[in-house]
Design a protein around this motif. Sequence first.
Motif: not given
Length: 232
Positions: A98-114
């Motif tokens: 759902x996140x289109x920005x590459x930077x946003x996706x990188x952050x989304x991976x980093x901030x994927x918590x339980x």
Amino acid sequence: MPAGPVRTRDEVVTALRDSAGVGMGYVPLGAAFGILLVTSGLEWWWAPIFSVVIYAGSMEFLAISLVTGGVGLAQVAATTFFVNFRHVFYGLSFPLLKVRSPIGRLYGVHALTDEAYALLATRPHAQLTGPQVLATQILCHLYWLTGSTLGALLGAGVGLDVEGLGFALTALFVVLTIDAYRSAPDVGTLVLALGCAALALAFVPGGMLVAALTAFLFVLLGRYTLRRRRVA
């Protein structure tokens, strides 16, 4: 006001409302981490650094003992892999696309918590947007960062005790699991998950989480394959 900013504001407000419960758990648990960090001999400013760079609750607690104990990089890497192994499975159903920005996706991976996973992965993906996904993860990150920094400052100033606060994260995730089940009840999947966890605890107690998640993945794949064959 243009429709775009209005919609983004509404999505952020929705993320704030949805993540408020997580904040109520993250702030005190983050404070416990910050207090433990300074009582272990580290300076208070390590708390925000850990919370930004590592941002993995259980791993941050372990990192304190690893850093203060002078553990080698190989052992740190192995410990991190096994502690956070479950995130491999989270990525299979997390709505990161759902996140289109590459930077946003990188952050989304980093901030994927339980907790971020529990809040977002159980929602119908068609109802989610990129800004809502990112806003939820950013807010959860801010809750933890705020709690850990305040805890470190308080611990450095008045020497507070952290005994008993460590259970806050477990209690929070139990509540989120119950809430997720109520929103999309599936008795069969719940029974399978509990069965995998019980078997893993009985036969592989030292690596229970990794074994349970791996077994559960294969069970779900098997069930999916059987359903496809019946439809065909």
